[in-house]
Motif scaffolding. Structure first.
Motif, short mmCIF file in Angstrom:
data_model
loop_
_atom_site.label_atom_id
_atom_site.label_comp_id
_atom_site.label_asym_id
_atom_site.label_seq_id
_atom_site.Cartn_x
_atom_site.Cartn_y
_atom_site.Cartn_z
N ILE A 135 0.84 -1.21 0.00
CA ILE A 135 0.00 0.00 0.00
C ILE A 135 0.87 1.25 0.00
CG2 ILE A 135 -1.68 1.33 1.34
CD1 ILE A 135 -2.82 -1.33 2.33
N ILE A 136 1.91 1.26 0.85
CA ILE A 136 2.80 2.42 0.92
C ILE A 136 3.53 2.63 -0.41
CG2 ILE A 136 4.87 3.35 2.03
CD1 ILE A 136 4.00 1.95 4.60
N SER A 137 4.03 1.54 -0.99
CA SER A 137 4.74 1.63 -2.27
C SER A 137 3.81 2.11 -3.38
CB SER A 137 5.33 0.26 -2.63
OG SER A 137 6.07 0.33 -3.82
N SER A 138 2.56 1.65 -3.36
CA SER A 138 1.59 2.10 -4.36
C SER A 138 1.32 3.59 -4.22
CB SER A 138 0.28 1.32 -4.20
OG SER A 138 0.50 -0.07 -4.39
N TYR A 139 1.30 4.09 -3.00
CA TYR A 139 1.11 5.54 -2.79
C TYR A 139 2.32 6.32 -3.28
CZ TYR A 139 0.96 9.99 -0.32
OH TYR A 139 0.99 11.34 -0.01
N TYR A 140 3.52 5.81 -2.97
CA TYR A 140 4.74 6.48 -3.43
C TYR A 140 4.80 6.55 -4.96
CZ TYR A 140 6.80 6.25 1.28
OH TYR A 140 7.06 6.41 2.61
N SER A 141 4.22 5.54 -5.63
CA SER A 141 4.28 5.51 -7.09
C SER A 141 3.48 6.63 -7.73
CB SER A 141 3.76 4.15 -7.60
OG SER A 141 2.36 4.02 -7.39
N LEU A 142 2.65 7.29 -6.95
CA LEU A 142 1.85 8.41 -7.45
C LEU A 142 2.53 9.76 -7.19
CD1 LEU A 142 -1.65 7.21 -6.17
CD2 LEU A 142 -0.62 6.80 -8.41
N LEU A 143 3.76 9.72 -6.68
CA LEU A 143 4.46 10.94 -6.29
C LEU A 143 5.72 11.16 -7.13
CD1 LEU A 143 4.40 10.44 -2.40
CD2 LEU A 143 2.71 11.65 -3.79
N ASN A 144 6.14 12.39 -7.19
CA ASN A 144 7.47 12.75 -7.69
C ASN A 144 8.29 13.09 -6.45
OD1 ASN A 144 9.71 13.54 -9.12
ND2 ASN A 144 8.86 15.52 -9.75
N TRP A 145 9.13 12.14 -6.03
CA TRP A 145 9.79 12.28 -4.73
C TRP A 145 11.18 11.68 -4.78
CZ3 TRP A 145 9.26 8.67 -0.05
CH2 TRP A 145 9.76 9.30 1.12
N ASP A 146 12.12 12.36 -4.14
CA ASP A 146 13.50 11.87 -4.11
C ASP A 146 13.83 11.12 -2.82
OD1 ASP A 146 13.56 13.90 -2.27
OD2 ASP A 146 15.13 15.06 -3.27
N GLY A 147 12.82 10.92 -1.97
CA GLY A 147 13.02 10.19 -0.72
C GLY A 147 13.44 11.06 0.44
N ILE A 148 13.75 12.33 0.17
CA ILE A 148 14.21 13.23 1.24
C ILE A 148 13.38 14.51 1.28
CG2 ILE A 148 16.16 14.57 2.12
CD1 ILE A 148 18.02 12.57 0.75
N GLY A 149 13.30 15.18 0.16
CA GLY A 149 12.61 16.47 0.10
C GLY A 149 11.10 16.34 0.06
N LYS A 150 10.46 17.42 -0.36
CA LYS A 150 9.00 17.45 -0.41
C LYS A 150 8.51 16.66 -1.62
CE LYS A 150 5.06 20.61 -0.48
NZ LYS A 150 4.62 22.04 -0.54
N ALA A 151 7.47 15.86 -1.41
CA ALA A 151 6.90 15.04 -2.47
C ALA A 151 5.79 15.81 -3.20
CB ALA A 151 6.35 13.74 -1.91
#
Length: 290
Positions: free
Chosen positions: A31-47
Motif C-alpha cells: 500500500i505504501i509503495s503504491s502511494y509512493y508511485s503516485l508521487l514525484n519524490w527523491d526520498g528526502i525532500g518534499k513530495a
C-alpha cells in the motif's frame, strides 16, 4: 477437531498472528509503495503528487521495456527448460532402485544455498581469466571467453545458475507427487503392456497436473521477481543486457533517488505477477474442463 474447525472464534484466534504478520510485512508495504508511485519524490525532500504520470512514463521508457523483455525471456527459460528437466529428473529418481534418497538429497542441496553464495560461485566459474569453464575449454583446445562481459551470452549465463539452484526444488515437489501415486496404477499399466516411457507419459504426468500447476506458478513468479542472483552476477550489465525490472527498480530508487518512479516499477512487478498467476489458473482450469 471438527468442533474446533466449526468454531469461528477459534479459527479467528489461530489465524490472527499469521494475518497480522502478513499485513505488516506484505500488505502495508504494498500500500505504501503504491502511494509512493503516485508521487514525484527523491526520498528526502518534499513530495509532489503527479497521479499516474510515473506509470505512463514506464510505457515509453526503453530501458524499462528492455528489462521487461529480459524478465519474460528469463521466465520462458524457467518454464520450458527448468521445469521439463525437473520433471524428467523426478521421474528417473522415483524409479531408481538403489540410492534414491541420496539422489534426492544431492539434487536438493543447491536449493538450501544462498543465492548470493551461488552468484559468487558462478561468477568465479565464468571468470574470463581463471574461471573453471574457460580452463576446461582451453584444455580442449578452444579459446576462452568473457561470458558475463559479453552482451550476447550474459543473460543466458545468468540463467544457468538459477537452473542449477532450483531444478532440485521443483524436482522434489514432483518427486513427492510421483511417490504419492498408488503403485497399483503403474502395475496395471505394465500389465496392459506399457513400458516405462509410456507409463510416464500416459499415467504419471496426467496425474501430476495439479503438482505441475503449482511448480509452473512458483517458477514463473520466481523468474519475474528475480533480483539477488542477477545482481550478484552482473549487476544488470553489461550495458543493461541482463537488467530485469527489479534491478532497474533498485537502481532507480537507491542510486538515482527517484522513489516515485522506482515505486511505480515495483507496483508493476506486483501487478504483473498477479496477472500471470490468474492467467495460469484460467489456463489450467480450461485444460481440465476440456
Amino acid at each position: 477437531m471438527n468442533k474446533i474447525l466449526s468454531d469461528k472464534k477459534a479459527i479467528t484466534l489461530f489465524m490472527a498472528p499469521t494475518m497480522l504478520i502478513v499485513t505488516v510485512i506484505v500488505i502495508v508495504p504494498i500500500i505504501i509503495s503504491s502511494y509512493y508511485s503516485l508521487l514525484n519524490w527523491d526520498g528526502i525532500g518534499k513530495a509532489t503528487f503527479i497521479g499516474l504520470k510515473n506509470y505512463s512514463e514506464l510505457l515509453h521508457d526503453e530501458r524499462f521495456l528492455a528489462s521487461f523483455k529480459n524478465s519474460l525471456l528469463y521466465a520462458g527459460l524457467s518454464l520450458f527448460v527448468q521445469l521439463p528437466l525437473s520433471l524428467v529428473i523426478a521421474i528417473v529418481v522415483a524409479n531408481v532402485k538403489k540410492g534414491e534418497k541420496l539422489y534426492v538429497t544431492l539434487f536438493f542441496i543447491p536449493v538450501i544455498i544462498s543465492s548470493v553464495v551461488i552468484g559468487q560461485l558462478w561468477q568465479k566459474i565464468y571468470n574470463g581469466d581463471y574461471g573453471l569453464l574457460n580452463v576446461f575449454l582451453r584444455s580442449l583446445g578452444f579459446s576462452g571467453h568473457d561470458w558475463l562481459g559479453d552482451e550476447k551470452t550474459a543473460l543466458i549465463c545468468s540463467f544457468i545458475p538459477n537452473l542449477w539452484q532450483y531444478v532440485g526444488y521443483h524436482m522434489l515437489i514432483m518427486y513427492a507427487g510421483i511417490k504419492s501415486i498408488s503403485t497399483e496404477i503403474s502395475e496395471a499399466a505394465k500389465i496392459d503392456g506399457a513400458n516405462r516411457f509410456q507409463t510416464a507419459i500416459r499415467v504419471t504426468i496426467p496425474i501430476l497436473k495439479p503438482i505441475i500447476q503449482v511448480c509452473v506458478t512458483f517458477s514463473l513468479i520466481g523468474a519475474l521477481k528475480i533480483f539477488d542472483l542477477i545482481f550478484v552476477l552482473t549487476g544488470g550489465g553489461p550495458f543493461q543486457s541482463t537488467e530485469v525490472p527489479t534491478i532497474y527498480m533498485y537502481k532507480t530508487t537507491f542510486d538515482q533517488m527517484h522513489y516515485g518512479y522506482g515505486s511505480a516499477i515495483s507496483a508493476f512487478v506486483i501487478i504483473e505477477c498477479f496477472l500471470f498467476t490468474v492467467l495460469l489458473r484460467l489456463f489450467f482450469r480450461n485444460k481440465e474442463e476440456a
